[in-house]
Design an enzyme around this catalytic site. Structure first.
Site, PDB file in Angstrom:
ATOM      1  N   LYS A 159      -2.042   5.098   8.532  1.00  9.06           N
ATOM      2  CA  LYS A 159      -1.234   5.149   7.302  1.00  9.06           C
ATOM      3  C   LYS A 159      -2.143   5.339   6.083  1.00  9.06           C
ATOM      4  O   LYS A 159      -1.908   6.201   5.237  1.00  9.06           O
ATOM      5  CB  LYS A 159      -0.420   3.848   7.151  1.00  9.06           C
ATOM      6  CG  LYS A 159       0.295   3.750   5.818  1.00  9.06           C
ATOM      7  CD  LYS A 159       0.935   2.401   5.538  1.00  9.06           C
ATOM      8  CE  LYS A 159       1.463   2.373   4.108  1.00  9.06           C
ATOM      9  NZ  LYS A 159       2.111   1.131   3.721  1.00  9.06           N
ATOM     10  N   THR A 170       0.871  -1.177   0.000  1.00  8.30           N
ATOM     11  CA  THR A 170       0.000   0.000   0.000  1.00  8.30           C
ATOM     12  C   THR A 170       0.902   1.219   0.000  1.00  8.30           C
ATOM     13  O   THR A 170       1.646   1.436   0.959  1.00  8.30           O
ATOM     14  CB  THR A 170      -0.893   0.027   1.260  1.00  8.30           C
ATOM     15  OG1 THR A 170      -1.637  -1.182   1.315  1.00  8.30           O
ATOM     16  CG2 THR A 170      -1.861   1.209   1.204  1.00  8.30           C
ATOM     17  N   LYS A 215      -7.985   1.234  -3.073  1.00  3.55           N
ATOM     18  CA  LYS A 215      -7.648   0.841  -1.695  1.00  3.55           C
ATOM     19  C   LYS A 215      -7.846   2.008  -0.725  1.00  3.55           C
ATOM     20  O   LYS A 215      -8.476   1.857   0.327  1.00  3.55           O
ATOM     21  CB  LYS A 215      -6.199   0.356  -1.670  1.00  3.55           C
ATOM     22  CG  LYS A 215      -5.565   0.249  -0.318  1.00  3.55           C
ATOM     23  CD  LYS A 215      -5.697  -1.114   0.283  1.00  3.55           C
ATOM     24  CE  LYS A 215      -5.139  -1.138   1.704  1.00  3.55           C
ATOM     25  NZ  LYS A 215      -5.369  -2.378   2.381  1.00  3.55           N
TER      26      LYS A 215
HETATM   27  P1  NAD Z   1       6.253  -5.537   7.353  1.00  2.00           P
HETATM   28  O1  NAD Z   1       6.946  -4.366   7.941  1.00  2.00           O
HETATM   29  O2  NAD Z   1       5.964  -6.733   8.212  1.00  2.00           O
HETATM   30  O3  NAD Z   1       7.096  -6.085   6.068  1.00  2.00           O
HETATM   31  C1  NAD Z   1       7.825  -5.271   5.195  1.00  2.00           C
HETATM   32  C2  NAD Z   1       9.113  -6.021   4.860  1.00  2.00           C
HETATM   33  O4  NAD Z   1       9.862  -5.258   3.897  1.00  2.00           O
HETATM   34  C3  NAD Z   1      10.027  -6.224   6.068  1.00  2.00           C
HETATM   35  O5  NAD Z   1      10.338  -7.601   6.198  1.00  2.00           O
HETATM   36  C4  NAD Z   1      11.271  -5.393   5.729  1.00  2.00           C
HETATM   37  O6  NAD Z   1      12.484  -5.955   6.226  1.00  2.00           O
HETATM   38  C5  NAD Z   1      11.238  -5.406   4.218  1.00  2.00           C
HETATM   39  N1  NAD Z   1      11.994  -4.327   3.601  1.00  2.00           N
HETATM   40  C6  NAD Z   1      12.022  -3.010   3.951  1.00  2.00           C
HETATM   41  N2  NAD Z   1      12.854  -2.333   3.126  1.00  2.00           N
HETATM   42  C7  NAD Z   1      13.334  -3.241   2.242  1.00  2.00           C
HETATM   43  C8  NAD Z   1      14.230  -3.139   1.135  1.00  2.00           C
HETATM   44  N3  NAD Z   1      14.787  -1.970   0.792  1.00  2.00           N
HETATM   45  N4  NAD Z   1      14.509  -4.272   0.450  1.00  2.00           N
HETATM   46  C9  NAD Z   1      13.968  -5.454   0.814  1.00  2.00           C
HETATM   47  N5  NAD Z   1      13.099  -5.608   1.828  1.00  2.00           N
HETATM   48  C10 NAD Z   1      12.801  -4.500   2.542  1.00  2.00           C
HETATM   49  O7  NAD Z   1       4.916  -4.978   6.701  1.00  2.00           O
HETATM   50  P2  NAD Z   1       3.602  -5.817   6.245  1.00  2.00           P
HETATM   51  O8  NAD Z   1       2.638  -5.833   7.373  1.00  2.00           O
HETATM   52  O9  NAD Z   1       4.050  -7.085   5.616  1.00  2.00           O
HETATM   53  O10 NAD Z   1       3.006  -4.831   5.140  1.00  2.00           O
HETATM   54  C11 NAD Z   1       3.552  -4.736   3.827  1.00  2.00           C
HETATM   55  C12 NAD Z   1       2.651  -3.833   2.999  1.00  2.00           C
HETATM   56  O11 NAD Z   1       1.340  -4.377   2.964  1.00  2.00           O
HETATM   57  C13 NAD Z   1       2.524  -2.412   3.549  1.00  2.00           C
HETATM   58  O12 NAD Z   1       2.529  -1.520   2.466  1.00  2.00           O
HETATM   59  C14 NAD Z   1       1.168  -2.433   4.261  1.00  2.00           C
HETATM   60  O13 NAD Z   1       0.560  -1.161   4.304  1.00  2.00           O
HETATM   61  C15 NAD Z   1       0.397  -3.393   3.375  1.00  2.00           C
HETATM   62  N6  NAD Z   1      -0.732  -4.079   4.056  1.00  2.00           N
HETATM   63  C16 NAD Z   1      -0.540  -4.628   5.299  1.00  2.00           C
HETATM   64  C17 NAD Z   1      -1.622  -5.265   5.917  1.00  2.00           C
HETATM   65  C18 NAD Z   1      -1.443  -5.884   7.279  1.00  2.00           C
HETATM   66  O14 NAD Z   1      -2.475  -6.250   7.900  1.00  2.00           O
HETATM   67  N7  NAD Z   1      -0.226  -6.065   7.791  1.00  2.00           N
HETATM   68  C19 NAD Z   1      -2.860  -5.325   5.285  1.00  2.00           C
HETATM   69  C20 NAD Z   1      -3.007  -4.802   3.998  1.00  2.00           C
HETATM   70  C21 NAD Z   1      -1.923  -4.159   3.406  1.00  2.00           C
END
Ligand code: NAD
Length: 290
Positions: free
Chosen positions: A237, A87, A162
Site C-alpha cells: 500500500k 496513511t 511517511k
Molecule cells: P483497519 O482496517 O483495522 O481499521 C480501519 C477502520 O476504519 C475499520 O474499523 C473500519 O470499520 C473503519 N471504517 C472504514 N470506513 C469507515 C467509515 N466510512 N466510517 C467510519 N469508520 C470506517 O486498519 P488499521 O490497521 O487500523 O489502519 C488504519 C490506518 O493506519 C491505515 O491508513 C493504515 O495504512 C495506517 N497504518 C496502519 C499500520 C498497521 O500496522 N496496521 C501502521 C501504520 C499505519
C-alpha cells in the site's frame, strides 16, 4: 479535551483507548460494531464530531477519508482541529485539509509509524503536516498516543515524509534479503554476514533492527515464522502511494518502482499476502536467476 475518534480498527481502537485512559473525553464512531473501555460510541461520524475540540480519523484510504471528511467538517465548531492519522495519498490529504481550513478549522495530516504494538503501547511516531497553531493544539494528544511528533511543514508533508521513509524501507529490505540469498549461494555463513554488514556501510534498519534471517540479530518476525510485524500488503500500500506521488510530482524513483513491482508480485501471485514484509528472504532463497 473533548475528542471525536472515527475509525476504530487495529490502530484506532488502542489509540482511542489510550486517550480515554489519559482522562480525555472520547466519543467514537466506526462502521463496524466496536466496544472500547472508556469510549462512548456515537450513531454517526457527524455525531461523534459535534462539539469536539479535536476530531481524529484513522481510516483505510484516501477515498474513505474524503467521504468521512464530508460528514464531519460541517458538524465541527470553528477553531477545532481535524487530525487525520491514516496513511493516505498526498493529494487527498491536501484536498481534505483545504476543505477543513475553508470551514474555519485547523487541519493536520499525521500518519504514524510504530504499528499496532506502538499504538497499544502509546509509542507511535507522528509525521505531521499543517500549521504551527494546529500542531500546538494537538501536541498533548501526540504525547499520549506516541513518543515522538515531528512537524514536517504544511498540509500533506506528513504523508510525504511517511511514504518517502517507507519507500526507503521497502527498498532496503529487498536489498538486504537478496544479499542474504546471494551470500547463502556463495557459502557465506549468515551470522558472519550479519556481523560484517551490521557494522559496515551496508547497515540499515532492515539489517540491524529487523534482520530478515531467522536466529540472527535482534528478535524479529523472522524468528516467528514471518508472522507480521509489518505485513507485505501494508508495505505494498505504502509503495503504491509513493509511486502515485512520484508520478504526480514527476520524480524519478526507479528503485521505489522496482520495490513496488516486486511486493505486488509477492502479495498477489506468490502467497506473500499476510506474511511479514521480511518474508522476501525465503522468497529469494528458493529462486535462481531464471
Ligand atoms: P483497519 O482496517 O483495522 O481499521 C480501519 C477502520 O476504519 C475499520 O474499523 C473500519 O470499520 C473503519 N471504517 C472504514 N470506513 C469507515 C467509515 N466510512 N466510517 C467510519 N469508520 C470506517 O486498519 P488499521 O490497521 O487500523 O489502519 C488504519 C490506518 O493506519 C491505515 O491508513 C493504515 O495504512 C495506517 N497504518 C496502519 C499500520 C498497521 O500496522 N496496521 C501502521 C501504520 C499505519
Amino acid at each position: 479535551m473533548k475528542i471525536g475518534f472515527i475509525g476504530l480498527g487495529n490502530m484506532g481502537a488502542p489509540m482511542a483507548a489510550n486517550l480515554a485512559k489519559a482522562g480525555h473525553d472520547v466519543t467514537g464512531f466506526d462502521m463496524a460494531q466496536v466496544h472500547i473501555d472508556g469510549v462512548r460510541m456515537a450513531e454517526s461520524a457527524g455525531a461523534a464530531a459535534t462539539g469536539a475540540e479535536v476530531v481524529i480519523t484513522m481510516l483505510p484510504n484516501g477515498a474513505i477519508l474524503r467521504a468521512v471528511a464530508d460528514q464531519v467538517i460541517p458538524a465541527m465548531d470553528k477553531g477545532a482541529v481535524l487530525l487525520d492519522c491514516s496513511t493516505v495519498d498526498v493529494e487527498s490529504a491536501r484536498d481534505v485539509a483545504a476543505q477543513a481550513v475553508a470551514a474555519g478549522l485547523h487541519a493536520l495530516d499525521a500518519p504514524v509509524s510504530g504499528g499496532v504494538g506502538g499504538a497499544a503501547a502509546g509509542t507511535l511516531t507522528f509525521m505531521v503536516g499543517g500549521t504551527e497553531a494546529g500542531f500546538a493544539i494537538a501536541k498533548p494528544l501526540f504525547d499520549v498516543m506516541g513518543q515522538k511528533a515531528v512537524h514536517c511543514g504544511p498540509s500533506g508533508n506528513g504523508q510525504a515524509a511517511k511514504i518517502c521513509n517507507n519507500m526507503i524501507l521497502g527498498v532496503t529490505m529487498i536489498a538486504t534479503c537478496e544479499a542474504f540469498a546471494l551470500a547463502d549461494k556463495l557459502g557465506l555463513d549468515r551470522q558472519a554476514m550479519f556481523d560484517v554488514v551490521s557494522t559496515s556501510s551496508g547497515y540499515s534498519w532492515s539489517m540491524n533492527a529487523y534482520c530478515p534471517a531467522p536466529g540472527i540479530g535482534p528478535k524479529s518476525p523472522a524468528d516467528n515464522d514471518y508472522k507480521p510485524g509489518f505485513a507485505t500488503d501494508l508495505m505494498l500500500k505504502d509503495l503504491r502511494l509513493s509511486q502515485q506521488a512520484a508520478e504526480a510530482a514527476d520524480a524519478d524513483t526507479p528503485m521505489g518502482r522496482a520495490a513496488c513491482d516486486l511486493y505486488a508480485q509477492f502479495v498477489e501471485h506468490e502467497n506473500g499476502k499476510g506474511r511479514d514484509f521480511s518474508a522476501m528472504l525465503p522468497r529469494f532463497e528458493k529462486r535462481g536467476r531464471g
